[in-house]
Motif scaffolding. Structure first.
Motif, PDB file in Angstrom:
ATOM      1  N   ILE A 107       0.799  -1.535   0.263  1.00 39.15           N
ATOM      2  CA  ILE A 107      -0.378  -0.006  -0.080  1.00 39.15           C
ATOM      3  C   ILE A 107       0.663   1.283  -0.409  1.00 39.15           C
ATOM      4  N   PRO A 108       1.745   0.855   1.099  1.00 42.31           N
ATOM      5  CA  PRO A 108       2.925   2.355   0.913  1.00 42.31           C
ATOM      6  C   PRO A 108       3.237   3.198  -0.924  1.00 42.31           C
ATOM      7  N   GLU A 109       3.445   2.094  -1.262  1.00 42.61           N
ATOM      8  CA  GLU A 109       4.107   2.075  -2.609  1.00 42.61           C
ATOM      9  C   GLU A 109       2.787   2.482  -4.170  1.00 42.61           C
ATOM     10  N   LEU A 110       1.717   1.916  -3.389  1.00 43.78           N
ATOM     11  CA  LEU A 110       0.878   2.374  -4.075  1.00 43.78           C
ATOM     12  C   LEU A 110       0.013   3.792  -3.878  1.00 43.78           C
ATOM     13  N   GLN A 111      -0.078   4.098  -3.094  1.00 39.55           N
ATOM     14  CA  GLN A 111      -0.492   5.446  -1.680  1.00 39.55           C
ATOM     15  C   GLN A 111       0.318   6.749  -2.620  1.00 39.55           C
ATOM     16  N   LYS A 112       1.753   6.154  -3.017  1.00 31.82           N
ATOM     17  CA  LYS A 112       2.614   7.270  -3.176  1.00 31.82           C
ATOM     18  C   LYS A 112       1.724   7.230  -4.633  1.00 31.82           C
ATOM     19  N   GLU A 113       1.857   6.074  -5.904  1.00 37.00           N
ATOM     20  CA  GLU A 113       1.825   6.112  -7.056  1.00 37.00           C
ATOM     21  C   GLU A 113       0.344   7.532  -7.411  1.00 37.00           C
ATOM     22  N   LEU A 114      -0.719   6.644  -6.967  1.00 30.55           N
ATOM     23  CA  LEU A 114      -1.795   7.484  -6.418  1.00 30.55           C
ATOM     24  C   LEU A 114      -1.747   9.335  -6.530  1.00 30.55           C
ATOM     25  N   VAL A 115      -0.952   9.560  -5.520  1.00 30.52           N
ATOM     26  CA  VAL A 115      -0.648  10.411  -5.413  1.00 30.52           C
ATOM     27  C   VAL A 115       0.068  11.237  -6.835  1.00 30.52           C
ATOM     28  N   LYS A 116       1.193  10.450  -6.784  1.00 27.52           N
ATOM     29  CA  LYS A 116       1.955  10.681  -7.758  1.00 27.52           C
ATOM     30  C   LYS A 116       1.130  11.844  -9.440  1.00 27.52           C
ATOM     31  N   TYR A 117      -0.024  10.594  -9.382  1.00 28.83           N
ATOM     32  CA  TYR A 117      -0.632  10.824 -10.685  1.00 28.83           C
ATOM     33  C   TYR A 117      -2.003  11.590 -10.265  1.00 28.83           C
ATOM     34  N   GLY A 118      -1.484  12.154  -9.157  1.00 30.00           N
ATOM     35  CA  GLY A 118      -2.801  13.290  -9.159  1.00 30.00           C
ATOM     36  C   GLY A 118      -4.501  13.080  -8.523  1.00 30.00           C
ATOM     37  N   PHE A 119      -3.874  11.413  -8.135  1.00 30.77           N
ATOM     38  CA  PHE A 119      -5.042  10.967  -7.234  1.00 30.77           C
ATOM     39  C   PHE A 119      -5.857  11.322  -5.845  1.00 30.77           C
ATOM     40  N   GLY A 120      -4.564  12.207  -5.230  1.00 31.28           N
ATOM     41  CA  GLY A 120      -3.951  11.928  -3.730  1.00 31.28           C
ATOM     42  C   GLY A 120      -5.504  12.596  -2.554  1.00 31.28           C
ATOM     43  N   ASP A 121      -6.126  13.106  -3.330  1.00 26.74           N
ATOM     44  CA  ASP A 121      -7.348  14.324  -3.287  1.00 26.74           C
ATOM     45  C   ASP A 121      -8.953  12.913  -2.927  1.00 26.74           C
TER      46      ASP A 121
END
Lengths: 298, 298
Positions: free
Chosen positions: B147-161
């Protein structure tokens, strides 16, 4: 505060979970369709035959019962009455209890995995079953008495030879599961509780644009050329569920590509030339596109 | 002839179905992972701790038992060991018994329907979770410790919110369900048995081609024009799961459109110009495309 449990009853008493049974036993009253509450008539609990959300809300508002079990068929998350109930009963903060869905049950009976299947309901009027079959290896369809129409549609659009599993009255004593081709279903009668799995080993999920001109069935009617179509479609930027119009569609080569893009939507195509409309219809069949309404007229 | 039942055990003893329990009681022997067979140790049946298909086949070939229950977690049709078992045991014609899946269970806990959700497993290395989130309102993901990797990936590609529901150890006494945004998950530790539901209210399922030039982040590197891209992409006719290469990608405007088409696949893009590769990376983030590997070099 009332405790409300919306319980997925699975496909039959056999598929009821231990948790669901326990919550039913603990409940002061049961609410649900007659078929479901009757399964527990031996418990002699006050039971209310109701399945519309607002009727259920009214019963809950009027009762003094503290623990309420609302019974719904199958699972609570798959085309379930629970979806609307969660909204209507939101002030009561109901719990959802999952049950065995028709998807899980029927795929197991057919020894197939369902993780990659496309799941659709054909209870509405305008389901693009042909689109789903074209685009996916497995399509699972909830159907009613409309299988004869779906069968004709699938044969018309080139899928008569595909394998189909038909499940009728799943979970009941009248359960019947048969395997055949779609063509072979012709002329059969089916129960109003029927589900289908259709397998298309040659599925193709591409959104095609700029299809080579020679792939189209052509007559004397002029046709928009491949590269022009590719640019037009890119400018249109159609969403899968869009409704699109092609006025003066000619042979319909642009219509065909709009229909690929609007695979969950619909394309209305108009031309005054009868030959053009006829060619469009032939091309819709060739490309397995059932989401086009071709209309001859000004 | 031996009777073999491959039984979906659901998420816990509580979600076991009546049918599954009956077949376990009737079985002469039980086979399955330790955690599953231990639930029935009070029955004192011969039990075999095995979960690899070939080990299970060997046990079945050697036993004199007539009624054999193979226990698998969750449902038999959703990323289940049952899929391979059906194949390995095909000479025995095993029955599959459906159980409550993590999909059905977790969506119910979150009071959400799962019928339109995209279901993915992130246990493999190269899952396009960003593609799934871009294209679907709801994405359900099986995850492990990644999950830490997936979380970073999702934030990086604009889905943090975006809103996320995290379910850990579902069905067990350590079950935990939390709701937050993807950004807020940063720094947390998660169990190896964790599932996610991510909601993207602004999902967009279009396969974009001929994107207007001005939508790209641009530098001094030359860029292929919109109409040319639309025609190129139509000629390429890329499948969703294709692997594609863009050699000399420049700013990567064609790479970006290849990545839209290959949403379940991957695009490798090469350029010797560092600025070009940097722009491509920025555009991948802007367009929410995680399926591009941008490589600077000859």
């Amino acid at each position: 505060m009332k405790e409300i449990n919306i319980i997925g009853m699975g496909m039959s008493e056999k598929t009821l979970t231990a948790e669901a049974l326990e919550l039913i036993i603990e409940a002061d009253i049961l609410i649900g369709a007659k078929r479901l509450i009757n399964e527990f008539s031996h418990m002699n609990k006050p039971s209310f035959n109701a399945y519309l959300s607002n009727d259920i809300l009214e019963i809950i508002e009027e009762t003094d019962a503290e623990k309420i079990a609302i019974l719904v068929s199958g699972d609570v998350g798959f085309y379930s009455a629970a979806e609307k109930l969660v909204d209507v009963l939101k002030d009561y903060n109901p719990n959802l209890i999952s049950g065995i869905s028709s998807v899980s049950y029927f795929f197991a009976k057919c020894s197939l995995p369902w993780k990659d299947a496309n799941l659709i309901s054909c209870h509405g009027l305008d389901t693009n079953i042909v689109s789903s079959v074209r685009r996916n290896r497995f399509t699972f369809a909830l159907t009613g008495k409309n299988i004869p129409e779906l069968q004709k549609e699938l044969v018309k659009y080139g899928f008569g030879d595909l394998k189909v599993w038909v499940g009728e009255n799943l979970g009941s004593d009248e359960e019947s599961i048969q395997e055949s081709t779609i063509s072979e279903l012709a002329g059969n009668q089916f129960s109003s509780l029927t589900v289908l799995i259709i397998e298309n080993p040659d599925f193709d999920s591409r959104i095609r644009t700029g299809i080579p001109d020679e792939e189209f069935i052509r007559g004397k009617v002029p046709m928009t050329k491949s590269e022009v179509r590719a640019v037009c479609l890119s400018k249109l930027s159609i969403n899968p569920d869009d409704v699109a119009y092609d006025i003066g569609c000619g042979t319909g080569s642009v219509t065909i590509e709009m229909a690929f893009s609007a695979y969950d939507g619909k394309v209305y195509a108009f031309d005054k030339n009868e030959e053009a409309i006829e060619l469009l219809k032939q091309n819709c069949q060739k490309f397995h596109l059932d989401n086009v309404e071709a209309i001859c007229g000004l």
